[in-house]
Design a protein around this motif. Sequence first.
Motif, PDB file in Angstrom:
ATOM      1  N   ARG A 177      50.414  27.638  66.024  1.00  0.00           N
ATOM      2  CA  ARG A 177      50.382  26.349  66.716  1.00  0.00           C
ATOM      3  C   ARG A 177      51.535  25.476  66.216  1.00  0.00           C
ATOM      4  NH1 ARG A 177      46.532  24.914  69.858  1.00  0.00           N
ATOM      5  NH2 ARG A 177      47.091  22.732  69.547  1.00  0.00           N
ATOM      6  N   PRO A 178      52.033  24.567  67.052  1.00  0.00           N
ATOM      7  CA  PRO A 178      53.152  23.717  66.637  1.00  0.00           C
ATOM      8  C   PRO A 178      52.723  22.624  65.667  1.00  0.00           C
ATOM      9  CG  PRO A 178      52.398  23.092  68.820  1.00  0.00           C
ATOM     10  CD  PRO A 178      51.634  24.337  68.452  1.00  0.00           C
ATOM     11  N   ALA A 179      53.688  22.136  64.916  1.00  0.00           N
ATOM     12  CA  ALA A 179      53.514  20.975  64.040  1.00  0.00           C
ATOM     13  C   ALA A 179      54.911  20.476  63.705  1.00  0.00           C
ATOM     14  CB  ALA A 179      52.751  21.333  62.769  1.00  0.00           C
ATOM     15  N   TRP A 180      54.995  19.226  63.290  1.00  0.00           N
ATOM     16  CA  TRP A 180      56.270  18.696  62.810  1.00  0.00           C
ATOM     17  C   TRP A 180      56.340  18.860  61.298  1.00  0.00           C
ATOM     18  CZ3 TRP A 180      53.181  16.001  66.334  1.00  0.00           C
ATOM     19  CH2 TRP A 180      53.728  15.844  67.619  1.00  0.00           C
ATOM     20  N   VAL A 181      57.569  19.031  60.776  1.00  0.00           N
ATOM     21  CA  VAL A 181      57.739  19.150  59.328  1.00  0.00           C
ATOM     22  C   VAL A 181      58.914  18.273  58.902  1.00  0.00           C
ATOM     23  CG1 VAL A 181      59.075  21.283  59.630  1.00  0.00           C
ATOM     24  CG2 VAL A 181      58.158  20.699  57.381  1.00  0.00           C
ATOM     25  N   ASP A 182      58.644  17.371  57.967  1.00  0.00           N
ATOM     26  CA  ASP A 182      59.618  16.397  57.479  1.00  0.00           C
ATOM     27  C   ASP A 182      59.944  16.727  56.027  1.00  0.00           C
ATOM     28  OD1 ASP A 182      61.075  14.153  56.772  1.00  0.00           O
ATOM     29  OD2 ASP A 182      59.728  12.728  57.768  1.00  0.00           O
ATOM     30  N   VAL A 183      61.213  17.026  55.742  1.00  0.00           N
ATOM     31  CA  VAL A 183      61.632  17.351  54.375  1.00  0.00           C
ATOM     32  C   VAL A 183      62.534  16.251  53.818  1.00  0.00           C
ATOM     33  CG1 VAL A 183      61.371  19.845  54.596  1.00  0.00           C
ATOM     34  CG2 VAL A 183      63.528  18.779  55.259  1.00  0.00           C
ATOM     35  N   ARG A 184      62.209  15.007  54.153  1.00  0.00           N
ATOM     36  CA  ARG A 184      63.091  13.886  53.798  1.00  0.00           C
ATOM     37  C   ARG A 184      63.336  13.773  52.293  1.00  0.00           C
ATOM     38  NH1 ARG A 184      58.318  10.094  55.758  1.00  0.00           N
ATOM     39  NH2 ARG A 184      57.270   9.611  53.797  1.00  0.00           N
ATOM     40  N   HIS A 185      62.393  14.239  51.462  1.00  0.00           N
ATOM     41  CA  HIS A 185      62.556  14.091  50.017  1.00  0.00           C
ATOM     42  C   HIS A 185      63.521  15.108  49.420  1.00  0.00           C
ATOM     43  CE1 HIS A 185      59.629  10.976  49.987  1.00  0.00           C
ATOM     44  NE2 HIS A 185      58.655  11.756  50.410  1.00  0.00           N
ATOM     45  N   ALA A 186      63.959  16.064  50.224  1.00  0.00           N
ATOM     46  CA  ALA A 186      64.947  17.036  49.747  1.00  0.00           C
ATOM     47  C   ALA A 186      66.305  16.844  50.408  1.00  0.00           C
ATOM     48  CB  ALA A 186      64.450  18.463  50.007  1.00  0.00           C
ATOM     49  N   GLU A 187      66.409  15.869  51.300  1.00  0.00           N
ATOM     50  CA  GLU A 187      67.629  15.765  52.092  1.00  0.00           C
ATOM     51  C   GLU A 187      68.820  15.214  51.327  1.00  0.00           C
ATOM     52  OE1 GLU A 187      66.067  13.601  55.337  1.00  0.00           O
ATOM     53  OE2 GLU A 187      65.191  15.389  56.274  1.00  0.00           O
ATOM     54  N   GLY A 188      68.588  14.621  50.157  1.00  0.00           N
ATOM     55  CA  GLY A 188      69.703  14.151  49.358  1.00  0.00           C
ATOM     56  C   GLY A 188      70.287  15.213  48.459  1.00  0.00           C
ATOM     57  N   GLU A 189      69.683  16.391  48.468  1.00  0.00           N
ATOM     58  CA  GLU A 189      70.190  17.487  47.644  1.00  0.00           C
ATOM     59  C   GLU A 189      71.429  18.096  48.306  1.00  0.00           C
ATOM     60  OE1 GLU A 189      68.854  17.986  44.789  1.00  0.00           O
ATOM     61  OE2 GLU A 189      67.067  16.742  45.066  1.00  0.00           O
ATOM     62  N   PRO A 190      72.223  18.882  47.555  1.00  0.00           N
ATOM     63  CA  PRO A 190      73.375  19.564  48.178  1.00  0.00           C
ATOM     64  C   PRO A 190      72.949  20.343  49.412  1.00  0.00           C
ATOM     65  CG  PRO A 190      73.448  19.798  45.798  1.00  0.00           C
ATOM     66  CD  PRO A 190      72.133  19.127  46.121  1.00  0.00           C
ATOM     67  N   ARG A 191      73.775  20.284  50.448  1.00  0.00           N
ATOM     68  CA  ARG A 191      73.382  20.822  51.746  1.00  0.00           C
ATOM     69  C   ARG A 191      73.047  22.309  51.699  1.00  0.00           C
ATOM     70  NH1 ARG A 191      78.141  19.371  55.533  1.00  0.00           N
ATOM     71  NH2 ARG A 191      79.239  19.168  53.557  1.00  0.00           N
ATOM     72  N   HIS A 192      73.750  23.062  50.847  1.00  0.00           N
ATOM     73  CA  HIS A 192      73.519  24.514  50.850  1.00  0.00           C
ATOM     74  C   HIS A 192      72.117  24.868  50.371  1.00  0.00           C
ATOM     75  CE1 HIS A 192      74.611  23.927  46.584  1.00  0.00           C
ATOM     76  NE2 HIS A 192      73.913  25.009  46.367  1.00  0.00           N
ATOM     77  N   LEU A 193      71.454  23.944  49.633  1.00  0.00           N
ATOM     78  CA  LEU A 193      70.108  24.229  49.150  1.00  0.00           C
ATOM     79  C   LEU A 193      69.093  24.259  50.282  1.00  0.00           C
ATOM     80  CD1 LEU A 193      69.978  22.094  45.873  1.00  0.00           C
ATOM     81  CD2 LEU A 193      70.428  24.530  46.127  1.00  0.00           C
ATOM     82  N   LEU A 194      69.401  23.560  51.392  1.00  0.00           N
ATOM     83  CA  LEU A 194      68.474  23.533  52.519  1.00  0.00           C
ATOM     84  C   LEU A 194      68.790  24.594  53.570  1.00  0.00           C
ATOM     85  CD1 LEU A 194      68.085  19.684  53.083  1.00  0.00           C
ATOM     86  CD2 LEU A 194      66.475  21.252  51.997  1.00  0.00           C
ATOM     87  N   ALA A 195      69.877  25.319  53.388  1.00  0.00           N
ATOM     88  CA  ALA A 195      70.292  26.280  54.405  1.00  0.00           C
ATOM     89  C   ALA A 195      69.229  27.352  54.623  1.00  0.00           C
ATOM     90  CB  ALA A 195      71.617  26.918  54.002  1.00  0.00           C
ATOM     91  N   GLU A 196      68.685  27.890  53.538  1.00  0.00           N
ATOM     92  CA  GLU A 196      67.666  28.933  53.687  1.00  0.00           C
ATOM     93  C   GLU A 196      66.420  28.378  54.355  1.00  0.00           C
ATOM     94  OE1 GLU A 196      64.850  31.946  51.048  1.00  0.00           O
ATOM     95  OE2 GLU A 196      66.335  30.678  50.048  1.00  0.00           O
ATOM     96  N   PHE A 197      66.009  27.169  53.948  1.00  0.00           N
ATOM     97  CA  PHE A 197      64.823  26.568  54.549  1.00  0.00           C
ATOM     98  C   PHE A 197      64.999  26.413  56.058  1.00  0.00           C
ATOM     99  CE2 PHE A 197      62.450  22.840  55.983  1.00  0.00           C
ATOM    100  CZ  PHE A 197      61.172  23.169  55.561  1.00  0.00           C
ATOM    101  N   ARG A 198      66.173  25.917  56.464  1.00  0.00           N
ATOM    102  CA  ARG A 198      66.407  25.708  57.897  1.00  0.00           C
ATOM    103  C   ARG A 198      66.448  27.037  58.645  1.00  0.00           C
ATOM    104  NH1 ARG A 198      70.353  21.270  56.301  1.00  0.00           N
ATOM    105  NH2 ARG A 198      69.187  19.350  56.638  1.00  0.00           N
ATOM    106  N   SER A 199      67.024  28.067  58.025  1.00  0.00           N
ATOM    107  CA  SER A 199      67.074  29.365  58.695  1.00  0.00           C
ATOM    108  C   SER A 199      65.676  29.941  58.882  1.00  0.00           C
ATOM    109  CB  SER A 199      67.953  30.335  57.907  1.00  0.00           C
ATOM    110  OG  SER A 199      67.359  30.661  56.650  1.00  0.00           O
ATOM    111  N   LEU A 200      64.811  29.713  57.905  1.00  0.00           N
ATOM    112  CA  LEU A 200      63.424  30.176  58.029  1.00  0.00           C
ATOM    113  C   LEU A 200      62.664  29.370  59.072  1.00  0.00           C
ATOM    114  CD1 LEU A 200      62.562  30.692  54.248  1.00  0.00           C
ATOM    115  CD2 LEU A 200      62.933  32.481  55.956  1.00  0.00           C
ATOM    116  N   LEU A 201      62.957  28.074  59.159  1.00  0.00           N
ATOM    117  CA  LEU A 201      62.265  27.197  60.095  1.00  0.00           C
ATOM    118  C   LEU A 201      62.481  27.634  61.537  1.00  0.00           C
ATOM    119  CD1 LEU A 201      60.541  24.606  59.786  1.00  0.00           C
ATOM    120  CD2 LEU A 201      62.604  23.290  60.274  1.00  0.00           C
ATOM    121  N   VAL A 202      63.639  28.196  61.819  1.00  0.00           N
ATOM    122  CA  VAL A 202      63.958  28.633  63.179  1.00  0.00           C
ATOM    123  C   VAL A 202      62.962  29.671  63.670  1.00  0.00           C
ATOM    124  CG1 VAL A 202      65.674  29.890  64.559  1.00  0.00           C
ATOM    125  CG2 VAL A 202      66.404  28.063  63.011  1.00  0.00           C
TER     126      VAL A 202
END
Length: 370
Positions: free
Chosen positions: A88-113
């Motif tokens: 089922r759909p849901a929204w996910v907000d990772v605002r508390h990690a968004e100030g980290e270096p961008r490459h740290l979120l790359a894996e998370f975003r690829s999994l989110l897809v």
Amino acid sequence: MSDPMSDPMSDPIYVPALPARPNGLVAYGALTPDVRAVVTPLWTVPPRAGGARTRRKGALHRPDPDPLALVGHLRTVLHRMVGVQCGRPAWVDVRHAEGEPRHLLAEFRSLLVRTPLRPVTGVERDARQQEASAEVARASGNGLGLRVSPQDLPHERLRDAVGSLLERIAFARCPVDLLLDLGAVDEDHRDPSRTALRALDALGSLHPWRTVVLLAGAFPETHPRGYGAPLTETYRTDRFLPDLLRRAVGRQGAHPVHGDYGAHDPASADRVSDTGPDPFRGALRYTTARTFLVGEVPAGPDHHVTVRRLAREIVASPDFRGAGYSAGDRWLSTCADGRGPLGTGHPDAWICAGHAQHLTHVARELRRHS
């Protein structure tokens, strides 16, 4: 005609904004199918370490002291969210990690897809975050959530800021959901009502939103002082929303959905933990038709005595709906009659029970009055 309370693909009538902690995830997973069918959560990943965070523009971001641990934290939380959503759909907000270096979120975003989850952005966030979120929304086909705090900007500036963001992410050509987040509201709800209606007027016609959600409430951040011992009753500040939503239907094309913060205060997702002496979090909570029942559980070797006493008082209340109503009501009944664990569990268990009964009650009340 299908019944929205049984159709698993129906649109939500209730959006709880919940911290993506085990207690909230377990509570959502324990909802009966009729409730889950109309509840679409907005999950916020809490910070992994450090003090309380804020999403105010310009607020100082404290980097995570262990970036690799942060990546593991994000991966674990995403796995749990996907598991409990069951497609089922849901929204996910990772605002508390968004100030980290961008490459740290790359894996998370690829999994989110590869999940049914919808990324979230906002006008106060970095343009690179907005564009990256839109790219994920385009790649997944699930759409994008735009979380806006209407009290943070004058409505003319808010409209301009949202319009600029929509232009920036137009390349994604994806559905966009408007998540209007009023934050905490008090008993004098006239100002929040005016703020919400003015925001809906300003933004409702700006875009063909897939969903418009209005979040406000709810449980107090500090223990309320009122009548009763040991149980305290406090006004349900989220109760004005359904009437406001009815008045808002047809305003600039907006048809907003009810949202709150479950059995927690609005800032709960900005803290690392649900437990600890400050701010107040050690409590049993119960949602009645008009109020919240809140019982503080002081730390100490005999806290289990207090927990059982509070559970008995809730179960004895004329507002208690019976053990069969929800997983939370069942936990309270078991605790009250002494069949629960000897130590009556941990604050996580109390919050889980609070979420389960609150989500069930609000969803069924909204369905009944829709």
